[in-house]
Scaffold this active site. Structure first.
Site, PDB file in Angstrom:
ATOM      1  N   LYS A  96       9.043  24.874 -15.967  1.00  0.00           N
ATOM      2  CA  LYS A  96       8.542  23.618 -15.824  1.00  0.00           C
ATOM      3  C   LYS A  96       7.108  23.819 -14.948  1.00  0.00           C
ATOM      4  O   LYS A  96       6.079  23.159 -14.710  1.00  0.00           O
ATOM      5  CB  LYS A  96       9.163  22.609 -15.029  1.00  0.00           C
TER       6      LYS A  96
HETATM    7  C1  LIG Z   1      13.627  21.058 -18.414  1.00  0.00           C
HETATM    8  C2  LIG Z   1      14.442  22.244 -18.814  1.00  0.00           C
HETATM    9  C3  LIG Z   1      14.852  22.465 -20.088  1.00  0.00           C
HETATM   10  C4  LIG Z   1      14.773  21.608 -21.415  1.00  0.00           C
HETATM   11  O1  LIG Z   1      13.378  21.570 -21.510  1.00  0.00           O
HETATM   12  P1  LIG Z   1      12.726  20.228 -22.458  1.00  0.00           P
HETATM   13  O2  LIG Z   1      11.441  20.308 -22.665  1.00  0.00           O
HETATM   14  O3  LIG Z   1      13.024  18.762 -21.492  1.00  0.00           O
HETATM   15  O4  LIG Z   1      13.164  20.345 -23.738  1.00  0.00           O
HETATM   16  C5  LIG Z   1      15.799  23.796 -20.419  1.00  0.00           C
HETATM   17  N1  LIG Z   1      15.909  24.624 -19.503  1.00  0.00           N
HETATM   18  C6  LIG Z   1      15.451  24.468 -18.247  1.00  0.00           C
HETATM   19  C7  LIG Z   1      15.696  25.190 -17.115  1.00  0.00           C
HETATM   20  C8  LIG Z   1      14.972  23.107 -17.847  1.00  0.00           C
HETATM   21  O5  LIG Z   1      14.414  23.052 -16.454  1.00  0.00           O
END
Ligand SMILES: *Cc1c(COP(=O)(O)O)cnc(C)c1O
Length: 459
Positions: A110
């Site tokens: 993220k």
């Molecule tokens: C947010 C997240 C996901 C999922 O990603 P999306 O874009 O919501 O499908 C998977 N793994 C981790 C570690 C995350 O923080």
């Protein structure tokens, strides 16, 4: 470049407008009116280039921004990453590669989007001579990524509500240890749903919303999806695209990451399969398998960032699969809300299956995959990444497979230790996280008290 809502009833906006709006006014999500394409020669020219240069080439056509200026913002966004390659690839097996997306400041993918969005928001506010207040609810990862991204920026105040006592210690410390005065960690005496309900209530109080310039940076923001398109290009080119095709497996929750892969494919990147990997919260896998999109309750897992019941960005994939029919999507979303689900039309299901495969990984298999990969390769996977690796192994073929490693194992030390017997260490650059001073405000589960606190801090 104009953006349209997936529900077809909101005004079309430019890139900055769509970014600052987040959700469209008709409840839909913004998508580009048309997807710009890159030629095979333009993609080939990315080989060997720094990540930031690839980011500029991929994102600029969507933004309409002046290239040198956008490049400056991109450079600032990724300067704090702990790896020169930003998103390095490692090999797991003969035709299977891992894309490490956890070298940012909060050790999860993220950061790629949030760090950039911080720069873009600050830039937009400077130009408008305006200021905004970001309020978000988090169960852990998104809030820490937002606070890291916005700390110290001008014209932006950032308040993150998290459930007191219910986030991991690493996650809490990532939110409570930044020292900049414009980021505020608020520990709510309640659970994640209470935090989310409080944010919703603040957005629905229009007078408050206008007074403080309230904005959200949740996962449906188009600018976040766009920033994630870049690493699909960077990794594919590193493995020989566009001459060689590649496939991706993406640990999926809200569908933002895997949808970014779909955008990369439509821009001209030769992607063969996009594999959606789910944990036992498998609504997306069931949808692809049966054609029925139906909620059935969230079960907690050791991969908590994928514990979802409503996968918000899936609406974007439906919009594309229904031939950009906003009215049809709007009806489906009403059905999801009122009846808990809907059947996907035959045509749309076929369109989805042309690009996406899917698989599901049980809790036992997640732990077994962490253990087996550690034994076979020495790689330590976080539980989300392990879900991806397990599902990817069921989809290995002639085409090289790239599985996205979405978080660093040290972010989920208990699950990893339970599987391997060894506790994963934080990277050296943040090894002092447990010695830093914490700063937080504890508050009752009371929206009025939260609003008062926010206005007092802004005064
Ligand atoms: C947010 C997240 C996901 C999922 O990603 P999306 O874009 O919501 O499908 C998977 N793994 C981790 C570690 C995350 O923080």
């Amino acid at each position: 470049m104009l953006y349209v809502s997936t529900r077809g009833q909101a005004p079309e906006l430019d890139f900055e407008g769509a970014m600052l709006a987040g959700l469209a006014r008709d409840g839909g999500l913004y998508v580009p009116a048309e997807i710009p394409t890159l030629t095979q020669a333009q993609i080939a020219a990315m080989a060997g280039q720094p990540y930031e240069d690839i980011a500029l080439r991929v994102m600029q056509p969507f933004t309409g921004m002046e290239p040198a200026h956008l490049k400056d913002l991109i450079d600032r966004a990724y300067a704090g990453f702990g790896h020169d390659a930003r998103a390095p690839l490692v090999q797991l097996g003969p035709n299977h590669f891992l894309l490490e997306l956890f070298h940012g400041p909060t050790l999860a993918f993220k950061d790629f989007a949030m760090q950039l969005i911080g720069q873009l928001f600050q830039d937009a506010m400077r130009r408008k001579g305006d200021r905004i207040t970001i309020v978000g609810a988090t169960s852990g990862d998104t809030g820490s990524a937002a606070m890291e991204a916005f700390r110290g920026l001008e014209n932006v105040e950032c308040f993150i509500l998290y459930p007191h006592g219910r986030v991991s210690e690493v996650q809490r410390r990532q939110m409570t240890t930044p020292t900049e005065a414009n980021v505020h960690a608020i520990a709510v005496d309640g659970d994640f749903d209470d935090c989310q309900a409080a944010v919703k209530a603040m957005f629905n109080d229009h007078a408050f919303r206008d007074r403080v310039g309230l904005t959200a940076v949740n996962s449906i923001n188009w600018a976040r999806v766009l920033a994630q398109v870049v690493y699909f290009f960077a990794s594919a080119v590193a493995l020989g695209a566009p001459q060689r095709r590649v496939s991706f497996t993406v640990p999926t929750g809200n569908f933002g990451d895997v949808f970014a892969g779909w955008i990369a494919k439509r821009m001209g990147l030769p992607i063969d399969r996009l594999v959606i990997a789910t944990n036992r919260n498998d609504i997306l896998h069931r949808t692809l398998a049966t054609g029925e999109h139906r909620k059935d309750g969230v079960q907690p897992t050791i991969s908590p960032s994928m514990d979802i019941q409503v996968s918000s960005n899936f609406e974007r994939a439906l919009f594309m699969a229904y031939g950009r029919d906003g009215k049809a999507v709007s009806q489906l979303m009403d059905e999801l809300r009122d009846a808990g689900g809907f059947p996907v039309s035959q045509g749309a299901l076929q369109a989805l299956r042309e690009d996406y495969d899917s698989g599901r990984c049980s809790e036992d298999d997640t732990a077994a995959t962490i253990r087996a990969m550690h034994a076979r390769t020495g790689e330590v996977l976080c539980p989300h990444t392990a879900v991806g690796v397990k599902v990817a192994e069921e989809h290995l073929a002639q085409t090289p497979m790239i599985t996205l490693a979405t978080a660093h194992p040290a972010k989920f030390p208990d699950a990893v230790e339970a599987a391997t017997g060894a506790r994963p260490a934080l990277p050296p650059r943040m090894a002092d996280l447990f010695e830093r001073d914490e700063r937080l405000t504890r508050i009752a589960n009371d929206v009025d008290a939260m609003k008062t606190l926010i206005e007092k801090r802004l005064a």
